[in-house]
Structures are given as structure tokens and as C-alpha cells.
Design an enzyme around this catalytic site. Structure first.
Site, PDB file in Angstrom:
ATOM      1  N   ASP A 277       0.819  -1.216   0.000  1.00 41.13           N
ATOM      2  CA  ASP A 277       0.000   0.000   0.000  1.00 41.13           C
ATOM      3  C   ASP A 277       0.853   1.266   0.000  1.00 41.13           C
ATOM      4  O   ASP A 277       0.338   2.368   0.168  1.00 41.13           O
ATOM      5  CB  ASP A 277      -0.957   0.009   1.191  1.00 41.13           C
TER       6      ASP A 277
ATOM      7  N   HIS B  69       3.319   1.990   2.202  1.00 44.65           N
ATOM      8  CA  HIS B  69       3.790   2.469   3.501  1.00 44.65           C
ATOM      9  C   HIS B  69       5.299   2.284   3.644  1.00 44.65           C
ATOM     10  O   HIS B  69       5.890   1.378   3.054  1.00 44.65           O
ATOM     11  CB  HIS B  69       3.037   1.798   4.655  1.00 44.65           C
TER      12      HIS B  69
ATOM     13  N   GLU C   9       1.384   4.366   7.589  1.00 44.28           N
ATOM     14  CA  GLU C   9       0.370   3.826   6.692  1.00 44.28           C
ATOM     15  C   GLU C   9      -0.203   4.933   5.800  1.00 44.28           C
ATOM     16  O   GLU C   9       0.025   6.121   6.043  1.00 44.28           O
ATOM     17  CB  GLU C   9      -0.754   3.183   7.517  1.00 44.28           C
TER      18      GLU C   9
END
Length: 261
Positions: free
Chosen positions: A136, A138, A143
Site C-alpha cells: 500500500d 507504507h 500507513e
């Protein structure tokens, strides 16, 4: 940002280890920021091999931690401090006196976060920070939608992350901590050289967003575009979604060896 495409993880590890070796040759007391996980292992193995052969002297190197579990005793085998001792410090012949990291057992966790940022600055700052990347986008435990100016702070692990990490705790998710201390994106960007390694097709979308997408909190690693000396090393699989892959290959092939990464 420089993008270097290599055949596989081993080649990426050797390339980055050579950059670290050159840094230690110029600055023996360099502060190296390290990450945990499987991705950087080829880097550590290649650098340790150079140390063992006598090609590199790492005896004065210093090691800085990227993140740590909250509430897990430092001596626990799965604390990131313990993991880095096994995977980085011991293979390089370094003791814990060469190591610095946040105190995940502190009663005042916020105070520990602030203290670590101050300690990094007092140590002269990180010379080279190794990074991995999540699917994603990160980096560290920052995050998606983390502030691009964030400092070292406490973060709550997602349920999926705890499920994924349960394999390190005998498959028991109840043993996996709920929180971590992580360097913030703003903290990470203060390192003099950022080196991100990504391997495998599963990281291809994240790599494309990091390198060719807009700078946006939804992809934390895209903040590397703002850094004056950021290097993204990817294998062929992780580079498979890059529109400019041929350009990156061409420019690196024409780069003089003395320039390094």
C-alpha cells in the site's frame, strides 16, 4: 530520485551493500538507518560478507532503528531490537553500544518518541536510511494518509498487520503487540541518503505510485520524490508497472561507476 532496476533481490542487495561500504570508507563512524523484514536481508548478508572478508571496516559504524513494538520487552526475541542484533549488529561485529532506537517499554511513550528524534539529531543525523515498502506504499509503519511531515510517534497496528506478524509469535495473534513506535515521514526525510529496496511483482503497483505518481499522503513512500538524494532499487518484477522503466535502465547504464548510487 534515482531508480535502479536490477535482475533480482541478490543483485539489489549487493548494489546497496556496496554503497554502504563506500560510505563507511569515507565516513567510518557513519550512522546507518536500518529496517527489519525479509526485503533488506540480502543487503545485510552482502555487507557482512564484505566485513568478514576484510574489504570493509564497520567497527566504528553506528546503527539506528526505524521502528519498534510498544510494550514488548527489549530482550524478547521478536522485538525489533533483538531482530536487528541478530541480523545486522552481530554479523557486522558490532555490539549494542553501536545501536540506538526508541524505548518501546517506556511508561511515557510520547516522551520516548520525542527523545528518539532528539537523539538522532544529537548523533548528527542518519547518513543512509534503508527502507522497504508495503503493497500500500507504507514506509516504516507510516500507513496511507500519514502526514508527510510526521515525526517519530506511536501508531496502532492494523488487524491485518497483526495477523501477518503472528507467524513470528508462534502463530498466536494475541502475542502480537497492538502498537509500534515508528520514525515519521518527516523524520525519515531528514536522512542524508534514502535507499528503498523493493522486490517482487506484489510491490509493482506501490513502486509505480512512489516513483511516477503524485506526492500524496495516500502513498507515503511518494514523499521520497521530495528528497534531494533518494535511490529506489527494484528488481525486474517490482519494476513491471513503471512506464519509464526503459528510461531508468538507459540512464543507469550510462552512469559512471565512480558516481555510485
Amino acid at each position: 530520485m534515482e531508480v535502479v532496476i536490477v535482475p533480482d533481490a541478490r543483485a539489489g542487495g549487493e548494489l546497496i551493500a556496496e554503497a554502504m561500504a563506500q560510505l563507511l570508507g569515507r565516513k567510518p563512524e557513519a550512522l546507518l538507518g536500518v529496517a527489519t523484514g525479509s526485503t533488506p536481508l540480502p543487503i545485510y548478508e552482502a555487507l557482512a560478507a564484505q566485513v568478514k572478508s576484510g574489504a570493509v571496516d564497520a567497527s566504528r559504524a553506528r546503527i539506528a532503528q526505524l521502528d519498534e513494538y510498544v510494550g514488548l520487552p527489549a530482550e524478547h526475541p521478536e522485538s525489533y531490537r533483538s531482530v536487528l542484533r541478530r541480523e545486522v549488529l552481530e554479523p557486522l561485529g558490532l555490539g549494542m553500544d553501536a545501536f540506538m532506537g526508541p524505548d518501546g517499554t517506556a511508561e511515557d511513550v510520547q516522551g520516548a518518541c520525542e527523545a528518539y528524534d532528539k537523539a538522532l539529531a544529537a548523533a548528527g543525523g542518519v547518513d543512509l536510511q534503508l527502507l522497504g515498502i508495503g503493497t500500500d506504499g507504507h514506509i516504516g509503519f507510516n500507513e496511507p494518509c500519514s502526514s508527510l511531515a510526521s515525526r517519530t510517534r506511536i501508531k496502532t497496528l492494523t488487524e491485518q498487520t497483526r495477523v501477518d506478524n503472528a507467524r513470528f509469535f508462534d502463530g498466536d495473534i494475541e502475542q502480537v503487540p497492538h502498537h509500534v513506535i515508528t520514525q515519521g515521514i518527516g523524520t525519515i526525510l531528514e536522512a542524508r541518503h534514502l535507499v528503498l529496496l523493493a522486490t517482487g511483482e506484489g510491490k509493482a503497483d506501490a513502486v509505480a505510485a512512489t516513483v511516477e505518481g503524485p506526492v500524496a499522503a495516500v502513498c507515503p513512500a511518494s514523499a521520497l520524490q521530495l528528497h534531494p538524494h533518494a535511490t529506489v532499487v527494484v528488481d525486474d518484477a517490482a519494476a513491471s508497472k513503471l512506464k519509464l522503466a526503459d528510461y531508468f535502465r538507459h540512464t543507469y547504464a550510462g552512469k559512471p561507476d565512480w558516481q555510485g548510487i
